[in-house]
Write a protein that holds these residues in place. Sequence first.
Motif, PDB file in Angstrom:
ATOM      1  N   CYS A 153       1.022  -1.266   0.019  1.00  0.00           N
ATOM      2  CA  CYS A 153       0.225  -0.162   0.082  1.00  0.00           C
ATOM      3  C   CYS A 153       0.777   1.375  -0.002  1.00  0.00           C
ATOM      4  O   CYS A 153       0.568   2.063  -0.659  1.00  0.00           O
ATOM      5  N   ARG A 154       2.127   1.239   0.878  1.00  0.00           N
ATOM      6  CA  ARG A 154       2.893   2.220   0.734  1.00  0.00           C
ATOM      7  C   ARG A 154       3.353   2.637  -0.508  1.00  0.00           C
ATOM      8  O   ARG A 154       3.661   3.896  -0.957  1.00  0.00           O
ATOM      9  N   ARG A 213       0.904   3.945  -3.165  1.00  0.00           N
ATOM     10  CA  ARG A 213       0.553   5.477  -2.687  1.00  0.00           C
ATOM     11  C   ARG A 213       1.376   6.342  -3.107  1.00  0.00           C
ATOM     12  O   ARG A 213       1.319   7.459  -3.621  1.00  0.00           O
ATOM     13  N   GLN A 217     -15.048   8.508   1.949  1.00  0.00           N
ATOM     14  CA  GLN A 217     -14.144   7.359   1.942  1.00  0.00           C
ATOM     15  C   GLN A 217     -14.924   6.304   1.073  1.00  0.00           C
ATOM     16  O   GLN A 217     -15.792   6.268   0.710  1.00  0.00           O
ATOM     17  N   GLU A 257      -6.555   7.572  -2.038  1.00  0.00           N
ATOM     18  CA  GLU A 257      -5.512   7.834  -0.983  1.00  0.00           C
ATOM     19  C   GLU A 257      -6.060   7.174   0.333  1.00  0.00           C
ATOM     20  O   GLU A 257      -5.277   6.586   1.038  1.00  0.00           O
ATOM     21  N   ALA A 258      -7.319   7.570   0.490  1.00  0.00           N
ATOM     22  CA  ALA A 258      -7.858   7.181   1.797  1.00  0.00           C
ATOM     23  C   ALA A 258      -7.914   5.626   1.989  1.00  0.00           C
ATOM     24  O   ALA A 258      -7.743   4.922   2.871  1.00  0.00           O
ATOM     25  N   ASP A 269      -4.411   4.180   2.600  1.00  0.00           N
ATOM     26  CA  ASP A 269      -4.126   4.503   3.964  1.00  0.00           C
ATOM     27  C   ASP A 269      -4.753   3.634   5.186  1.00  0.00           C
ATOM     28  O   ASP A 269      -4.371   3.205   6.215  1.00  0.00           O
ATOM     29  N   SER A 270      -6.061   3.245   4.557  1.00  0.00           N
ATOM     30  CA  SER A 270      -7.077   2.392   5.727  1.00  0.00           C
ATOM     31  C   SER A 270      -6.815   0.906   5.408  1.00  0.00           C
ATOM     32  O   SER A 270      -7.102   0.444   6.476  1.00  0.00           O
ATOM     33  N   SER A 319      -4.800  -0.980   8.320  1.00  0.00           N
ATOM     34  CA  SER A 319      -5.461  -1.183   9.499  1.00  0.00           C
ATOM     35  C   SER A 319      -6.755  -2.081   9.443  1.00  0.00           C
ATOM     36  O   SER A 319      -7.314  -2.628  10.556  1.00  0.00           O
TER      37      SER A 319
END
Length: 970
Positions: free
Chosen positions: A395-396, A399, A433, A465-466, A469-470, A473
């Motif tokens: 994911c990093r 992005r 979202q 991007e959201a 980032d999510s 988690s």
Amino acid sequence: MAGLPPQRDQQPPGYAGQTGGPGAQTGLAAQQPGRPSAPGVRPHFGGGFAQAPSGPLGRLPGGSGGLPEGLPGGPPPQGPGAGAPLRPPYPGAGGPASYGGAQQPGVRPPGAPVANGGPAMRSSYSGEQPRGLAPAGGGGGPPQPRAPPTFGQAPPPPGMFQPGGAQAPGFGAPGQAPAPGFLGAGGYSDAAAQAVLDHFEGLQLGPAAPGQPDPSSDPAYLPRPAGPEAEAAARPTPPYHKGNCDPRFIRLTTNAVPAQQSLRARFQLPLGAIVHPLADPQEDVPVIQLGPAGIVRCKRCRTYINPFMAWQDGGRRFLCNVCGCANDTPLEFQCALGPDGQRLDVQEHSEMACGSVEYIAPQEYMVRPPMPPAFFFVIDVSQAAVASGVLAHVCRAIRASLDRLPGGERTRVGFLTFDTALHFYNLKAGLSQPQMMVVAELSEPFVPLPDDLLVNLAESRGVVEALLDSLPSTFAVNTSVESAMGPALQAAFMVVSPIGGKLLLFQSAVPSLGVGRVKQRDNGALWGTDAEPKLRQPDDSFWKKYAAECSRVQIAIDVFIFCPSFIDVASFGALSRYTCGQLYYYPGFHPDRDGARVEAEVRHNLTRTTGWEAVMRIRCSKGLRISAFHGHFFIRSTDLLALPQVDPDKAFAVQVAHEEGVLTTSAAYMQCALLYTSSSGERRIRVHTVAFPVVQDVNELFRATDAAATAALLAKLAVEKSYSSKLDETRAAIQHKLSMALKEFRVMHAAASRGNLPHHQLIYPPSLRYLPVWTLGIMKSTALRGGKEVVTDERAAVGLEVMAASVPQLLRLLYPALYPVHDPAGDWGRPGPDGRVRLPPTVPLTGAYMSDAGAYLLDSGRIFVLWLGKRVPKDFISQVFAVDVSRPIPDNQVLKVEPALPGLELSARINAVLGRLRDQRGNYPTCFVVRQGTPPEQHVLPYLVEDRGLGTPSYQDFAVMLHRAVLSKA
């Protein structure tokens, strides 16, 4: 160690991984009993040294310290058959100067005592001294070695005859001056002694006759692409014509073609080319804006106009150089001819002056509007992906790449995650979202939302991007260990198929649900049987059928695999192989060690130059044809390659055959035309043309051979053969090709010299100087080496790399570079006049050139290994790793060379070398630190191509085997 793949637990007696036992020894440079060696000189690896039990160093945690769990660790065996220590081939070759000192470790100064008080070093062959090594004064004293040539200028191996020039110095060189002290105190004069030698050399005693040296008995004379020779060895043959394209685009294995099919049959080596259509050129490829005449092509064979067209009738007609058809020149394109028969406006038209051009294609070259670049990410979020850290790193990396994705305002992206169910994401612009939609149906998956799953990135940037980032988690507490990969791919196909694009699959767990689930078929009992090749083929028809459907709708698939256990990479490989995709393999992923590599390779994959919905056709002159294609593609018709995507990391190989018995022209031609959509939305045609002469003599074919391109084609042919043949048969086949070619050359030369060739001399054309060691590298590569000692998935992954690699990439795989980095003298590691970091000169890939007081950086093209000798100076350790050297470093302590430590110059220089080596590569090799005498050192052995391993010969042995095969009557 958790997360590491299980290893083979059965090893043959005396295997290198065996611990303890009689004759056990530790370290690459361990001294053999009864075999003296000079101080600091590492003996030659002889029989008994085995290949690494598991293959890649990619399985080692940090590359240092203890061996991973499950791996047998220990010293290589020793005993009868172990190789004898090797004397330094010449002064200065045993090892560079030690850190901060003038003395060269590995080189015994004149008059210095030999280690352990043993006798002086002799030839590496039993008891027999090569000519030029004789007792001074007629006996009793130590041998006086003849001074060999400077490294990098070594002649062919001893006794090898190089036609067209003087005999190279070495064993049996006529007229060579005797060594210092040769019979100096005896009753013969130097002239008389030389006369006796000359008479002895003329005796044709046969290859194994007493007193006759083997053709490679002195390794100092073995040609190897190292040191100053490395660059010249990889350099392509000068172009036949100034109108030829850059060899980066089309590199012929032989820069000539035989006029008769009968001559081709005698040549033995493969005739073809490595085609790399989007290779990075030294200069930009000219882009042609079409005029009123449009694209000018031959009306019969559709060859594009090129510098080799012949003009007639004052420029009103042109003769096609490929098929010979006479064409009318469009009125808008006509121009008068000069006295040389060439058009007066040649320099105004790049297509008639350059071997490579790119056209902006008109409307008739499109079957639909140009597709936008589309990236659809299919990500495994099972417990394995979360716990290993793969999900977070992926994911990093995605992005961080969003700003550089090709296509600008046209780019589209989409996401699908999966474990026991499929998770779709509504990314519609305007949402605060992303909205997740879960589909539990796996037997017949469906798309819950027809739109807003593949969205315009510029419009939905905030939502994308959201989501990235999510995701870590969201699934942080996921306990599902199952993986429904097959249904996820089926659902992704339904989303992307309307426009095409690229699927990126990130797989961490073994697929266990739905179609495409992996079976445990890694059965060691199959090795050596007729069923062995099946391990290198897809297990289920699902894989090929799915790939074929994706190719049909212009979908390419790139696969990233992180599973620590068997996952059947051979089956996954079909997805990338038939869609012009790429497979990345990270066995035993560890975030601290592999995280930077994953992020770098994902970023490179997403941001590199890419051509979309491409097709490629290669045309040859009349009388020739393309007989086979090799690489990552799907053949849509007999000669049309379908490439849903194409990029600078993809090269292809072709073989050329005679369609007619005799070629009547003086030159032949090959043209590659790639039709693709650029990321900016333009339909383009990239055309590369090359000319090469038609010759009437096999000797001219040998002179025109490009050994590097030939080795690359042989490697691709060998990997492809391994899909249907046993590895033993594959290795024997490429060795047979080489020996038959050398036999033909010897027969031809013997006939020219009326059979006056000594039997003990192995002869070869200068153009094939390095082909034997590259062929040995093919046989020892991970894709073809051994059997059960290489993990099945690793073998399949490397085989896929070979099939897509260019010539420079393959040369590094076949003969890795070994850089000494312990001597701070010199300018290596610092910027040169061109701004690029200078590299240290390489040394040959053999333990004989490695000092236990040195440090060496090995670049295999896939990984880096920093090898530290036992006696490497403490100053070096403190300057590179900043550790306390006042006490011994435990074997299980992990040493990291990256990142560079502030204030430590040597650390910065080594890191600068690593950065230079990674520059302009499609992959990001991880650097491991391996200390001499520790168990991980066993993983370094397979990369030392010139040394003997388990079931594989040394370079010297291989030269002898070739010589015997050449002299055989079979």
